[in-house]
Write a protein that holds these residues in place. Structure first.
Motif, mmCIF file in Angstrom:
data_model
loop_
_atom_site.group_PDB
_atom_site.id
_atom_site.type_symbol
_atom_site.label_atom_id
_atom_site.label_comp_id
_atom_site.label_asym_id
_atom_site.label_seq_id
_atom_site.Cartn_x
_atom_site.Cartn_y
_atom_site.Cartn_z
ATOM 1 N N ALA A 3 0.838 -1.201 0.000
ATOM 2 C CA ALA A 3 0.000 0.000 0.000
ATOM 3 C C ALA A 3 0.872 1.250 0.000
ATOM 4 O O ALA A 3 0.601 2.218 -0.728
ATOM 5 C CB ALA A 3 -0.927 -0.002 1.208
ATOM 6 N N ALA A 4 1.947 1.246 0.812
ATOM 7 C CA ALA A 4 2.874 2.378 0.845
ATOM 8 C C ALA A 4 3.616 2.515 -0.482
ATOM 9 O O ALA A 4 3.805 3.632 -0.998
ATOM 10 C CB ALA A 4 3.861 2.213 1.996
ATOM 11 N N ARG A 5 4.036 1.392 -1.051
ATOM 12 C CA ARG A 5 4.764 1.432 -2.309
ATOM 13 C C ARG A 5 3.860 1.922 -3.439
ATOM 14 O O ARG A 5 4.306 2.663 -4.332
ATOM 15 C CB ARG A 5 5.312 0.032 -2.656
ATOM 16 N N ALA A 6 2.595 1.535 -3.415
ATOM 17 C CA ALA A 6 1.652 1.969 -4.443
ATOM 18 C C ALA A 6 1.480 3.482 -4.439
ATOM 19 O O ALA A 6 1.180 4.083 -5.485
ATOM 20 C CB ALA A 6 0.299 1.293 -4.236
ATOM 21 N N ALA A 7 1.677 4.104 -3.274
ATOM 22 C CA ALA A 7 1.566 5.559 -3.163
ATOM 23 C C ALA A 7 2.879 6.266 -3.484
ATOM 24 O O ALA A 7 2.931 7.499 -3.451
ATOM 25 C CB ALA A 7 1.100 5.936 -1.759
ATOM 26 N N GLY A 8 3.933 5.507 -3.772
ATOM 27 C CA GLY A 8 5.200 6.100 -4.176
ATOM 28 C C GLY A 8 6.281 6.136 -3.126
ATOM 29 O O GLY A 8 7.336 6.748 -3.339
ATOM 30 N N ALA A 9 6.081 5.481 -1.993
ATOM 31 C CA ALA A 9 7.080 5.496 -0.929
ATOM 32 C C ALA A 9 8.233 4.550 -1.237
ATOM 33 O O ALA A 9 8.081 3.560 -1.970
ATOM 34 C CB ALA A 9 6.446 5.104 0.405
ATOM 35 N N GLU A 10 9.408 4.862 -0.659
ATOM 36 C CA GLU A 10 10.506 3.913 -0.594
ATOM 37 C C GLU A 10 10.286 3.060 0.653
ATOM 38 O O GLU A 10 10.282 3.575 1.759
ATOM 39 C CB GLU A 10 11.844 4.644 -0.509
ATOM 40 N N VAL A 11 10.090 1.763 0.470
ATOM 41 C CA VAL A 11 9.616 0.898 1.551
ATOM 42 C C VAL A 11 10.696 -0.084 1.980
ATOM 43 O O VAL A 11 11.309 -0.756 1.144
ATOM 44 C CB VAL A 11 8.348 0.127 1.122
ATOM 45 N N VAL A 12 10.900 -0.174 3.299
ATOM 46 C CA VAL A 12 11.748 -1.199 3.898
ATOM 47 C C VAL A 12 10.825 -2.155 4.653
ATOM 48 O O VAL A 12 10.132 -1.753 5.589
ATOM 49 C CB VAL A 12 12.795 -0.595 4.848
ATOM 50 N N HIS A 13 10.820 -3.409 4.239
ATOM 51 C CA HIS A 13 9.912 -4.442 4.757
ATOM 52 C C HIS A 13 10.744 -5.424 5.577
ATOM 53 O O HIS A 13 11.629 -6.093 5.039
ATOM 54 C CB HIS A 13 9.243 -5.131 3.562
ATOM 55 N N VAL A 14 10.473 -5.510 6.879
ATOM 56 C CA VAL A 14 11.290 -6.327 7.779
ATOM 57 C C VAL A 14 10.448 -7.454 8.370
ATOM 58 O O VAL A 14 9.395 -7.206 8.985
ATOM 59 C CB VAL A 14 11.889 -5.481 8.923
ATOM 60 N N ASP A 15 10.907 -8.685 8.184
ATOM 61 C CA ASP A 15 10.272 -9.840 8.818
ATOM 62 C C ASP A 15 11.359 -10.883 9.059
ATOM 63 O O ASP A 15 12.351 -10.936 8.324
ATOM 64 C CB ASP A 15 9.157 -10.410 7.944
ATOM 65 N N SER A 16 11.156 -11.712 10.065
ATOM 66 C CA SER A 16 12.191 -12.675 10.442
ATOM 67 C C SER A 16 12.093 -13.996 9.694
ATOM 68 O O SER A 16 12.974 -14.852 9.841
ATOM 69 C CB SER A 16 12.111 -12.947 11.957
ATOM 70 N N VAL A 17 11.051 -14.193 8.898
ATOM 71 C CA VAL A 17 10.813 -15.471 8.224
ATOM 72 C C VAL A 17 11.013 -15.304 6.721
ATOM 73 O O VAL A 17 10.270 -14.565 6.060
ATOM 74 C CB VAL A 17 9.392 -16.000 8.518
ATOM 75 N N LYS A 18 11.993 -16.007 6.194
ATOM 76 C CA LYS A 18 12.348 -15.861 4.777
ATOM 77 C C LYS A 18 11.191 -16.249 3.860
ATOM 78 O O LYS A 18 10.948 -15.597 2.837
ATOM 79 C CB LYS A 18 13.587 -16.713 4.468
ATOM 80 N N GLN A 19 10.466 -17.316 4.214
ATOM 81 C CA GLN A 19 9.359 -17.764 3.364
ATOM 82 C C GLN A 19 8.252 -16.722 3.288
ATOM 83 O O GLN A 19 7.597 -16.556 2.249
ATOM 84 C CB GLN A 19 8.792 -19.094 3.890
ATOM 85 N N VAL A 20 8.041 -16.014 4.398
ATOM 86 C CA VAL A 20 7.020 -14.970 4.427
ATOM 87 C C VAL A 20 7.448 -13.790 3.558
ATOM 88 O O VAL A 20 6.627 -13.165 2.877
ATOM 89 C CB VAL A 20 6.746 -14.533 5.880
ATOM 90 N N ILE A 21 8.741 -13.468 3.577
ATOM 91 C CA ILE A 21 9.258 -12.414 2.701
ATOM 92 C C ILE A 21 9.010 -12.782 1.233
ATOM 93 O O ILE A 21 8.601 -11.933 0.421
ATOM 94 C CB ILE A 21 10.765 -12.204 2.942
ATOM 95 N N SER A 22 9.221 -14.040 0.880
ATOM 96 C CA SER A 22 8.973 -14.488 -0.488
ATOM 97 C C SER A 22 7.503 -14.330 -0.853
ATOM 98 O O SER A 22 7.164 -13.938 -1.980
ATOM 99 C CB SER A 22 9.399 -15.951 -0.656
ATOM 100 N N TRP A 23 6.637 -14.616 0.097
ATOM 101 C CA TRP A 23 5.192 -14.459 -0.113
ATOM 102 C C TRP A 23 4.857 -12.982 -0.342
ATOM 103 O O TRP A 23 4.080 -12.639 -1.247
ATOM 104 C CB TRP A 23 4.450 -15.005 1.104
ATOM 105 N N ALA A 24 5.443 -12.100 0.465
ATOM 106 C CA ALA A 24 5.213 -10.668 0.302
ATOM 107 C C ALA A 24 5.675 -10.193 -1.075
ATOM 108 O O ALA A 24 5.023 -9.349 -1.704
ATOM 109 C CB ALA A 24 5.932 -9.899 1.405
ATOM 110 N N ARG A 25 6.792 -10.738 -1.540
ATOM 111 C CA ARG A 25 7.290 -10.372 -2.875
ATOM 112 C C ARG A 25 6.268 -10.775 -3.951
ATOM 113 O O ARG A 25 6.039 -10.029 -4.919
ATOM 114 C CB ARG A 25 8.625 -11.047 -3.140
ATOM 115 N N GLU A 26 5.658 -11.953 -3.792
ATOM 116 C CA GLU A 26 4.619 -12.376 -4.731
ATOM 117 C C GLU A 26 3.466 -11.378 -4.760
ATOM 118 O O GLU A 26 2.925 -11.064 -5.822
ATOM 119 C CB GLU A 26 4.091 -13.765 -4.353
#
Length: 293
Positions: A142-165
């Motif tokens: 949602a932040a990226r869609a509005a034009g922000a530079e976004v840093v996304h932090v999570d401790s689970v690599k698989q969840v990060i992959s899901w977020a990328r999808e």
């Protein structure tokens, strides 16, 4: 105190709730999942409830935190839903996890709207947004869609992959993905002197970092909030704290924010609630947010 609901989510509805369960539609599929706060009676009889199902989550008696899904033949293990609000257009890939989750918390939709609107209103050319405990990234995209530079932090690599999808499904790019313990990351950012125009925190009650770091909300919440105060850009900012931990109240959120951030502008405190088709309101999280935009 404000009560917010996901009013514009066409691909989601809670059909019924009760008897410690909720009956939900995600796109074309109807799921039954445990819900400890649905302490009332359901409106539908068991036969009608079960006749609508595509999938039901059944807890493991030996380990109640996990379970298995009972599926009809027509049920997919992965599928997509869309969310649209004004100019915000998001798509999410859903899936059936062993922890009853499907990769999306629909009650967070009012926060996605808030993030998109606040970033869009900022005068800063490229606002920087930090999303901690970011899970599958609804707030990040949602932040990226509005034009922000976004840093996304999570401790689970698989969840990060899901977020990328989800980012790619929403036709977006260039989120910075960080697989790390949130508290460790914030401490390092403070030392570096970095500032963010938006900070979003959605911490669990309990969790572990990628190197075995322990997160216990009662022990660490106050510390991470004080550190985030040092990261928040005083000139132009928004801030969201969301808590799912049972036992915490909106009053605790309000007290923490006032104690750490002082008399902030435009403070909102409340609950995120989903109302089923029979008008029973299910509270799912508490939140505090403010902005000087």
């Amino acid at each position: 105190m404000k009560i917010l609901t996901p009013s514009y989510f066409v691909d989601y509805e809670m059909i019924d709730s009760g008897n410690y369960k909720k009956l939900e539609r995600f796109g074309n599929f109807i799921l039954s999942r445990p819900e400890p706060q649905a302490v009332w009676d359901p409106q539908l009889f068991d036969k009608e409830w079960n006749s609508r199902l595509h999938a039901e989550f059944v807890r493991d008696k030996a380990n109640p935190e996990k379970g298995i899904w009972s599926l009809k033949d027509s049920m997919k293990e992965q599928w997509f839903v869309a969310y649209k609000f004004n100019n915000l257009n998001l798509r999410f890939r859903l899936g059936l996890s062993s922890f009853k989750h499907v990769g999306l918390f629909p009650e967070q939709a009012p926060n996605w709207n808030y993030i998109y609107e606040k970033v869009s209103q900022m005068e800063t050319a490229k606002p920087k947004v930090l999303n901690l405990f970011a899970y599958t990234g609804g707030a990040s995209i949602a932040a990226r869609a509005a034009g922000a530079e976004v840093v996304h932090v999570d401790s689970v690599k698989q969840v990060i992959s899901w977020a990328r999808e989800n980012m790619e499904a929403s036709e977006l790019t260039d989120v910075r993905w960080v697989v790390e313990d949130a508290l460790k990351f914030v401490k390092r950012e403070v030392k570096r002197g970095n500032k963010y125009n938006g900070i979003i925190l959605d911490p669990p009650a309990y969790g572990r970092g990628p190197d075995g770091e322990r997160w216990i909300i009662e022990e660490h919440l106050n510390e991470i909030l004080k550190l985030c105060a040092e990261l928040l850009d005083p000139k132009e900012h928004f801030y969201i704290l969301n808590l799912y931990a049972i036992g915490f109240s909106a009053v605790i959120v309000e007290t923490l924010i006032h104690r750490i951030y002082g008399d902030v502008k435009n403070l909102e405190i409340g609950e995120l609630v989903v109302e089923d088709s029979f008008r029973k309101k299910l509270p799912l999280s508490i939140y505090g947010r403010f902005s000087n935009v």
